[in-house]
Design a protein around this motif. Structure first.
Motif, PDB file in Angstrom:
ATOM      1  N   GLY A 159       0.851  17.888  13.890  1.00 26.04           N
ATOM      2  CA  GLY A 159      -0.425  17.323  14.324  1.00 26.04           C
ATOM      3  C   GLY A 159      -0.996  16.289  13.380  1.00 26.04           C
ATOM      4  N   ASP A 160      -0.149  15.726  12.500  1.00 24.51           N
ATOM      5  CA  ASP A 160      -0.594  14.716  11.542  1.00 24.51           C
ATOM      6  C   ASP A 160      -0.075  13.343  11.949  1.00 24.51           C
ATOM      7  N   TRP A 161      -0.913  12.327  11.740  1.00 21.52           N
ATOM      8  CA  TRP A 161      -0.500  10.948  12.000  1.00 21.52           C
ATOM      9  C   TRP A 161       0.224  10.403  10.772  1.00 21.52           C
TER      10      TRP A 161
ATOM     11  N   GLU B  94       0.832  -1.197   0.000  1.00 22.17           N
ATOM     12  CA  GLU B  94       0.000   0.000   0.000  1.00 22.17           C
ATOM     13  C   GLU B  94       0.876   1.260   0.000  1.00 22.17           C
ATOM     14  N   ASP B  95       0.384   2.311  -0.623  1.00 23.81           N
ATOM     15  CA  ASP B  95       1.089   3.597  -0.672  1.00 23.81           C
ATOM     16  C   ASP B  95       0.677   4.405   0.555  1.00 23.81           C
ATOM     17  N   LEU B  96       1.418   4.241   1.649  1.00 24.25           N
ATOM     18  CA  LEU B  96       1.074   4.879   2.923  1.00 24.25           C
ATOM     19  C   LEU B  96       1.849   6.177   3.098  1.00 24.25           C
ATOM     20  N   ASP B  97       1.329   7.014   3.958  1.00 21.34           N
ATOM     21  CA  ASP B  97       1.964   8.305   4.262  1.00 21.34           C
ATOM     22  C   ASP B  97       3.005   8.067   5.356  1.00 21.34           C
ATOM     23  N   TRP B  98       4.233   7.734   4.931  1.00 22.24           N
ATOM     24  CA  TRP B  98       5.279   7.340   5.866  1.00 22.24           C
ATOM     25  C   TRP B  98       5.925   8.553   6.537  1.00 22.24           C
ATOM     26  N   ALA B  99       6.292   8.372   7.804  1.00 24.99           N
ATOM     27  CA  ALA B  99       7.034   9.401   8.535  1.00 24.99           C
ATOM     28  C   ALA B  99       8.479   9.447   8.040  1.00 24.99           C
ATOM     29  N   GLU B 100       9.047  10.637   8.031  1.00 24.46           N
ATOM     30  CA  GLU B 100      10.462  10.798   7.707  1.00 24.46           C
ATOM     31  C   GLU B 100      11.240  10.839   9.019  1.00 24.46           C
TER      32      GLU B 100
ATOM     33  N   ILE C 248       2.852   7.664  14.222  1.00 25.47           N
ATOM     34  CA  ILE C 248       3.296   8.694  15.159  1.00 25.47           C
ATOM     35  C   ILE C 248       2.588  10.007  14.838  1.00 25.47           C
ATOM     36  N   LEU C 249       2.440  10.814  15.876  1.00 25.29           N
ATOM     37  CA  LEU C 249       1.866  12.143  15.720  1.00 25.29           C
ATOM     38  C   LEU C 249       3.004  13.130  15.555  1.00 25.29           C
ATOM     39  N   ASN C 250       3.107  13.764  14.383  1.00 29.41           N
ATOM     40  CA  ASN C 250       4.238  14.662  14.151  1.00 29.41           C
ATOM     41  C   ASN C 250       3.969  16.052  14.716  1.00 29.41           C
TER      42      ASN C 250
END
Length: 373
Positions: A238-240, A17-23, A233-235
């Protein structure tokens, strides 16, 4: 009689899946012993611990074979019949904040009548103060489990503590190591953690979460690579964001006790466990974690001899502002007592907001746990 032969652990494929990964940054611990290596790592680490609370480490002197062996032992434990696992569970202990041993799924209401889907087995560190009976599959391999537990401490935790000491400008980079000695009484533990896949209908009732947003209570948590995507994680915006399972790494998060010791300088990371993406939603999720905490006698006041904390005026924390000077032992007991409390039926709105009953989140008078959703 020889113990049972444990088959190799095979990890499931990662999601497509194309997920919104944390950097997140990655600390290469092979740089640690090089001239100037620790200072270079601190420079890289500073932003992560002050603003994110999450990072990876690699080259940490624990082989993938050793890690996979712990996953295999966790798998074998959870394959035991429930009645066998329940021999290592004591509901009265949980009420009193004692969390070692086995906790079955369904101990708490997650929300809207849906019970939690998490089984936990905690193995306390081998400091001589936590003698416990273990099931045969673990007791037969206890020497190897102890060796792994100790390597988590010496190869990862102690190195990070020295980096934190440098960040805090302490004269002695061993100061925090002395406050986290493995063979001194403390609440560190190794954990095998099992999340059972749930139906889409049940997931919807609890906002598609296995665990709502929270912080951990200790110094640092080590999460060994887990290919079933679920951790978010919550950056700072304020985004997960999803945490990517990176090969050959441990995911590290900083926790409440370290935040208290640093007057809030080091962020206690906010994270949650989401239901896995569609191509992994049917897969049970097994985790291997190590939780590091200060020794039991350490008072969780801000570190008084840190030039950095004094320069920034970070001389108070949430405990001292209430007139409390808690030891680690006291903090763990009150926080675990709150965490294990059989809460009333939590309400979850259609958009995943959790509402708790009166006193469900109270840790101490004037201090409530936070749920970040």
């Amino acid at each position: 009689m020889p113990g049972k032969i444990i088959d190799r652990y095979d990890h499931v494929p990662v999601t497509k899946e194309d997920l919104d990964w944390a950097e997140l940054i990655t600390l290469d611990l092979s740089e640690y012993e090089k001239p100037g290596g620790k200072q270079a790592l601190v420079k890289k680490l500073e932003h992560a611990v002050r603003h994110v609370g999450f990072f990876y480490v690699k080259n940490f002197n624990i082989s993938q074979e050793e890690v996979d062996r712990q996953f295999a032992l966790g798998r074998e434990f959870y394959a035991l019949p429930l009645e066998e696992k329940l021999k290592y569970h004591n509901a009265d202990d949980l009420v009193k904040g004692e969390y070692n041993g086995y906790r079955p799924a369904g101990h708490r209401i997650l929300g809207n009548g849906i019970k939690d889907n998490v089984q936990v087995y905690n193995i306390p560190k081998f400091d001589g103060f936590h003698q416990r009976q273990q099931p045969a599959v673990l007791s037969d391999n206890i020497t190897e489990i102890e060796a792994f537990s100790r390597k988590c401490h010496t190869e990862v935790v102690e190195k990070l503590l020295r980096l934190f000491a440098i960040l805090l400008e302490l004269d002695d980079e061993e100061q925090l190591v002395r406050d986290h000695q493995y063979d001194v009484r403390g609440e560190d533990h190794l954990r095998y953690m099992h999340y059972a896949a749930r139906s889409a209908e049940e997931n919807k009732k609890v906002g598609s979460l296995y665990s709502p947003g929270h912080t951990d209570l200790g110094t640092v948590t080590l999460l060994f690579r887990q290919p079933v995507a679920a951790l978010q994680i919550l950056n700072s915006e304020g985004d997960w964001k999803w945490v990517r399972p990176q090969d050959g790494t441990i995911t590290i998060n900083t926790c409440d006790a370290l935040t208290a010791l640093t007057g809030g300088l080091i962020k206690s990371s906010v994270h949650r466990v989401h239901t896995p993406p569609a191509d992994q939603a049917h897969v049970d999720r097994l985790g291997v974690l190590y939780f590091a905490r200060p020794n039991n006698h350490i008072v969780l006041d801000p570190i008084a001899n840190s030039p950095l904390l004094n320069r920034l005026g970070l001389t108070q924390n949430v405990f001292t502002e209430l007139g409390q000077h808690l030891t680690t032992e006291q903090w763990v007991k009150v926080r675990q007592t709150q965490q294990q409390r059989r809460n009333r039926d939590v309400k979850v709105s259609h958009d995943g907001k959790y509402t708790y009953g009166s006193k469900d989140l109270e840790i101490l008078p004037g201090l409530d746990a936070k749920v970040y959703n």
